[in-house]
Write an enzyme that holds these catalytic residues in place. Structure first.
Site, PDB file in Angstrom:
ATOM      1  N   LYS A  96     -11.758  -0.114  -0.700  1.00  0.00           N
ATOM      2  CA  LYS A  96     -11.974   1.408  -0.962  1.00  0.00           C
ATOM      3  C   LYS A  96     -11.344   1.709  -2.360  1.00  0.00           C
ATOM      4  O   LYS A  96     -10.391   0.823  -2.767  1.00  0.00           O
ATOM      5  CB  LYS A  96     -10.966   1.865   0.146  1.00  0.00           C
ATOM      6  CG  LYS A  96      -9.681   1.498   0.345  1.00  0.00           C
ATOM      7  CD  LYS A  96      -9.138   2.002   1.857  1.00  0.00           C
ATOM      8  CE  LYS A  96      -7.671   1.875   2.202  1.00  0.00           C
ATOM      9  NZ  LYS A  96      -7.625   0.636   2.967  1.00  0.00           N
ATOM     10  N   ASP A 117      -2.781   6.273  -3.194  1.00  0.00           N
ATOM     11  CA  ASP A 117      -1.598   5.771  -2.732  1.00  0.00           C
ATOM     12  C   ASP A 117      -0.995   4.513  -3.558  1.00  0.00           C
ATOM     13  O   ASP A 117      -1.390   4.536  -4.841  1.00  0.00           O
ATOM     14  CB  ASP A 117      -1.999   4.963  -1.178  1.00  0.00           C
ATOM     15  CG  ASP A 117      -2.794   3.919  -1.337  1.00  0.00           C
ATOM     16  OD1 ASP A 117      -3.443   3.886  -2.380  1.00  0.00           O
ATOM     17  OD2 ASP A 117      -2.726   3.042  -0.467  1.00  0.00           O
ATOM     18  N   SER A 145       0.789  -1.412   0.049  1.00  0.00           N
ATOM     19  CA  SER A 145      -0.104   0.034  -0.065  1.00  0.00           C
ATOM     20  C   SER A 145       0.855   1.327  -0.124  1.00  0.00           C
ATOM     21  O   SER A 145       1.675   1.463  -0.941  1.00  0.00           O
ATOM     22  CB  SER A 145      -0.942  -0.152   1.238  1.00  0.00           C
ATOM     23  OG  SER A 145      -1.920   0.963   0.970  1.00  0.00           O
ATOM     24  N   HIS A 146       0.646   2.060   1.095  1.00  0.00           N
ATOM     25  CA  HIS A 146       1.232   3.361   1.168  1.00  0.00           C
ATOM     26  C   HIS A 146       2.763   3.300   1.534  1.00  0.00           C
ATOM     27  O   HIS A 146       3.145   4.311   1.789  1.00  0.00           O
ATOM     28  CB  HIS A 146       0.495   4.355   2.211  1.00  0.00           C
ATOM     29  CG  HIS A 146       0.188   3.819   3.426  1.00  0.00           C
ATOM     30  ND1 HIS A 146      -0.699   2.639   3.374  1.00  0.00           N
ATOM     31  CD2 HIS A 146       0.634   3.971   4.689  1.00  0.00           C
ATOM     32  CE1 HIS A 146      -0.578   2.298   4.684  1.00  0.00           C
ATOM     33  NE2 HIS A 146       0.284   3.092   5.366  1.00  0.00           N
ATOM     34  N   ASP A 198      -1.257   1.473  -3.948  1.00  0.00           N
ATOM     35  CA  ASP A 198      -2.259   0.542  -4.511  1.00  0.00           C
ATOM     36  C   ASP A 198      -3.316   1.064  -5.175  1.00  0.00           C
ATOM     37  O   ASP A 198      -4.363   0.167  -5.275  1.00  0.00           O
ATOM     38  CB  ASP A 198      -2.346  -0.781  -3.693  1.00  0.00           C
ATOM     39  CG  ASP A 198      -2.971  -0.452  -2.382  1.00  0.00           C
ATOM     40  OD1 ASP A 198      -2.864   0.451  -1.761  1.00  0.00           O
ATOM     41  OD2 ASP A 198      -3.617  -1.561  -1.960  1.00  0.00           O
ATOM     42  N   ASP A 256      -5.860   2.617  -3.411  1.00  0.00           N
ATOM     43  CA  ASP A 256      -7.309   2.563  -3.041  1.00  0.00           C
ATOM     44  C   ASP A 256      -7.509   3.758  -1.951  1.00  0.00           C
ATOM     45  O   ASP A 256      -8.708   3.730  -1.295  1.00  0.00           O
ATOM     46  CB  ASP A 256      -7.438   1.024  -2.005  1.00  0.00           C
ATOM     47  CG  ASP A 256      -6.326   1.007  -0.839  1.00  0.00           C
ATOM     48  OD1 ASP A 256      -5.641   1.529  -0.950  1.00  0.00           O
ATOM     49  OD2 ASP A 256      -6.268  -0.233  -0.309  1.00  0.00           O
ATOM     50  N   ARG A 257      -6.559   4.443  -1.725  1.00  0.00           N
ATOM     51  CA  ARG A 257      -6.692   5.660  -0.859  1.00  0.00           C
ATOM     52  C   ARG A 257      -7.029   6.924  -1.667  1.00  0.00           C
ATOM     53  O   ARG A 257      -6.317   6.759  -2.809  1.00  0.00           O
ATOM     54  CB  ARG A 257      -5.552   5.835   0.114  1.00  0.00           C
ATOM     55  CG  ARG A 257      -5.151   4.801   1.017  1.00  0.00           C
ATOM     56  CD  ARG A 257      -4.277   4.961   2.082  1.00  0.00           C
ATOM     57  NE  ARG A 257      -4.220   3.982   3.268  1.00  0.00           N
ATOM     58  CZ  ARG A 257      -3.470   4.017   4.162  1.00  0.00           C
ATOM     59  NH1 ARG A 257      -3.262   5.317   4.813  1.00  0.00           N
ATOM     60  NH2 ARG A 257      -3.387   3.158   5.166  1.00  0.00           N
TER      61      ARG A 257
HETATM   62  C1  VG1 Z   1      -4.138   1.197   8.353  1.00  0.00           C
HETATM   63  C2  VG1 Z   1      -5.456   2.361   8.187  1.00  0.00           C
HETATM   64  C3  VG1 Z   1      -6.481   1.538   7.954  1.00  0.00           C
HETATM   65  C4  VG1 Z   1      -6.472   0.788   6.672  1.00  0.00           C
HETATM   66  C5  VG1 Z   1      -5.137  -0.029   6.700  1.00  0.00           C
HETATM   67  C6  VG1 Z   1      -4.977  -0.551   5.176  1.00  0.00           C
HETATM   68  O1  VG1 Z   1      -4.005   0.224   9.259  1.00  0.00           O
HETATM   69  O2  VG1 Z   1      -5.360   2.711   9.670  1.00  0.00           O
HETATM   70  O3  VG1 Z   1      -7.674   2.296   8.112  1.00  0.00           O
HETATM   71  O4  VG1 Z   1      -7.652  -0.027   6.368  1.00  0.00           O
HETATM   72  O5  VG1 Z   1      -4.033   0.750   6.761  1.00  0.00           O
HETATM   73  O6  VG1 Z   1      -5.029   0.455   4.204  1.00  0.00           O
HETATM   74  P1  VG1 Z   1      -3.359   0.359  10.594  1.00  0.00           P
HETATM   75  O7  VG1 Z   1      -3.768  -0.948  11.030  1.00  0.00           O
HETATM   76  O8  VG1 Z   1      -1.919   0.555  10.243  1.00  0.00           O
HETATM   77  O9  VG1 Z   1      -3.961   1.486  11.332  1.00  0.00           O
HETATM   78  V1  VG1 Z   1      -3.730   0.283   2.875  1.00  0.00           V
HETATM   79  O10 VG1 Z   1      -4.067   1.701   1.972  1.00  0.00           O
HETATM   80  O11 VG1 Z   1      -2.911  -0.231   3.613  1.00  0.00           O
HETATM   81  O12 VG1 Z   1      -4.637  -1.158   2.185  1.00  0.00           O
HETATM   82 CO    CO Z   2      -3.609   1.249  -0.122  1.00  0.00          CO
END
Ligand code: VG1
Ligand code: CO
Length: 542
Positions: free
Chosen positions: A375, A276, A112-113, A278, A280-281
């Site tokens: 998302k 981000d 992801s990010h 991937d 989704d954000r």
């Molecule tokens: C974080 C965010 C959560 C989100 C998750 C995956 O998780 O707080 O809201 O769903 O990342 O997003 P955590 O456990 O680090 O708080 V992504 O864009 O990484 O798929």
């Molecule tokens: Co993501």
């Protein structure tokens, strides 16, 4: 020919908030990735002859693992793998493909990010047949399998050319290399009025879409510039790079500060957005105004019927527990259901599948709807553009009118990153220990109304998920929430979520940190953040 390879288990393959995330050198250990992929298949049943969707965000090690997944899927009896050209698929696009082609499931390679590169992060997540992140029942089973694995199966099919569109037979299985953008762009055209959006751009509307050198580059180019006629140059940093150009592909006010600065400047375009790693954000910034993700989900829900895909209205809204209550007020006004789930998109799946919720959101820049089971960053951008096109107002007008109608939920998240794991755990344990004694006490002039460790009772399947975040609710509706991240790859990250509701429109232009100052101090008094973490201030404020 199928080869059975003897291996030994690693004990650290527990999927977190969204899949398994580790540093690249961890994934590069002998059999490490293979073990996890085989453990996924070992935890599943009934996929013989079926289709697996496969793609990733293009980060370092993506291509290598794509080849491994193909070989292991063939050996385990999948009938077909649909892989995005170049190994590219955004998370929402993969979710759409699973649903559209009735695949058995999908594997998405992404952290992801989190940053990418030889010493940065990599990740593998499994999505089920509804297109959504595997529920806990499956991730628990994957973890259990990973702890006892003794062998994996692989077909040595040599390297499949994933850059060439088309179908090849390999190891008794079909591999179809598909255009990663086409089906997703078609889905967006079915939800939004592309003619109205084209007219918006024709009228001189000016925007930026920053893909942060991650996966949404090709999607943004095709949809915004090619199909909607946004000016060339609208898309920035649109070429996916294995190391994201050395940056964090995290669309927040720290890592996308350049966009924020531009949007606050005198020559700002009308609209700015970023997504981000991937895809989704999303980050949404209007000319001179940043929209918090919690506000964004409320505003998208309040205005969703402007878009053809939502014209019939919403069934309900779901938000993660730490997300602000702004959406609750919209649901109340619309007379529809509101659901509060734990952090992580997988908890929305049942509500969406059951038709109880249409729009979902998280404070961490995630918004989406029942069009997929993830998302979706670009979806949020297109819905915002649709609202602007139909209402003929600026982001600032839309936001301030929303606050005037519903009140404003001042909101901020403070992250303390890379805290020593023991210290972070000690903070949470101590906090849990004093929850029962908090109600009725006064902290910085605020009276605690309720304090608990959030447990979610899924209204659809009855499952219970405990310890999903500690919340301290004050009289008057303010609150602070504490939880540890489930996506970090080094040490622990403490997240503190702070919220205050202000109904009075004459008090809607206070600077956020200032508006929350009492609560920020109260959070430290209650949890002993500074003493436990040894940090004087958060590493990231969003
Ligand atoms: C974080 C965010 C959560 C989100 C998750 C995956 O998780 O707080 O809201 O769903 O990342 O997003 P955590 O456990 O680090 O708080 V992504 O864009 O990484 O798929
Ligand atoms: Co993501």
């Amino acid at each position: 020919m199928i080869r059975t390879v003897a291996t030994k288990p690693y004990d650290d393959q527990k999927p977190g908030t969204s899949g398994l995330r580790k540093k690249v050198p961890v994934f590069q250990q002998e059999h490490y990735a293979e073990n996890f992929i085989q453990s996924i298949f070992d935890a599943l049943e009934g996929f013989k002859g079926k289709t697996l969707v496969l793609g990733g965000d293009g980060r370092f090690y993506n291509r290598e693992v794509i080849q491994k997944v193909i070989g292991i899927a063939a050996a385990n009896g999948f009938g077909k793998v649909m892989v995005g050209q170049g190994g590219i698929l955004s998370t929402p696009a993969a979710s759409n493909l699973i649903r559209k082609y009735k695949a058995f499931g999908g594997i998405i390679l992404s952290a992801s990010h989190n940053p990418g590169g030889p010493h940065e992060d990599f990740g593998i997540k499994y999505n089920a047949e509804n297109g959504g992140p595997a529920p806990e029942r499956i991730t628990d089973a994957i973890f259990a399998k990973s702890k006892t694995i003794r062998e994996y199966k692989i077909v040595d099919i040599g390297e499949i050319d994933i850059d060439k569109l088309g179908t090849v037979q390999a190891g008794g299985m079909t591999v179809e290399v598909i255009d990663p953008v086409k089906d997703y762009a078609g889905l967006m055209e079915s939800l939004f009025d592309f003619n109205a959006l084209r007219k918006l751009f024709e009228s001189g509307f000016h925007m930026r879409f920053d893909s942060m050198h991650a996966v949404t580059g090709p999607y943004g180019k095709e949809i915004l510039e090619n199909r909607l006629g946004a000016a060339k140059g609208t898309c920035r940093n649109f070429k996916p790079l294995p190391d994201f150009g050395g940056h964090h592909p995290d669309p927040n006010l720290v890592h996308a500060k350049h966009l924020y600065d531009e949007m606050m400047g005198a020559d700002a375009p009308d609209f700015g957005a970023a997504s981000d790693g991937d895809g989704d954000r999303n980050l949404i910034i209007g000319k001179g105004i940043f929209v918090t993700p919690s506000d964004s989900v409320a505003m998208l829900a309040a205005n969703a019927t402007v878009a053809p895909g939502y014209r019939k209205g919403l069934a309900g809204i779901a938000r993660s527990m730490p997300t602000s209550g702004a959406a609750d007020r919209v649901a109340e006004k619309l007379g529809i259901g509101i659901y509060e789930t734990p952090t992580g998109w997988k908890f929305f799946g049942n509500l969406l599948d059951a038709g109880m919720a249409t729009i979902c959101g998280e404070e961490s820049a995630g918004t989406g709807s029942n069009h997929v089971r993830e998302k979706d960053g670009l979806w949020a951008v297109l819905l915002w553009l649709s609202i602007i096109a139909v209402r003929g107002e600026s982001v600032k007008e839309i936001v301030t009118k929303h606050w005037a109608t519903y009140g404003r939920n001042y909101y901020s998240r403070h992250d303390y990153e890379e805290v020593e794991t023991e210290r972070a755990n000690a903070l949470i344990t101590a906090l849990r220990g004093k929850l029962a004694s908090l109600p009725g006490t006064k902290v910085r002039g605020l009276t605690v109304a309720k304090a608990d460790d959030f447990a979610y009772h899924d209204p659809v399947d009855g499952s219970v998920s405990e310890h999903q975040g500690i919340r301290v609710l004050f009289e008057g509706g303010s609150r602070v929430v504490f939880r540890l991240s489930g996506t970090g790859t080094s040490g622990a990250t403490l997240r503190v979520y702070i919220e205050r509701y202000e109904p009075d429109a004459s008090k809607h232009d206070i600077e956020t940190q200032q508006a929350l100052a009492d609560l920020i101090a109260a959070a430290d008094d209650i949890a002993g953040i500074r003493s436990h973490t040894g940090r004087a201030k958060p590493s990231v404020i969003t």
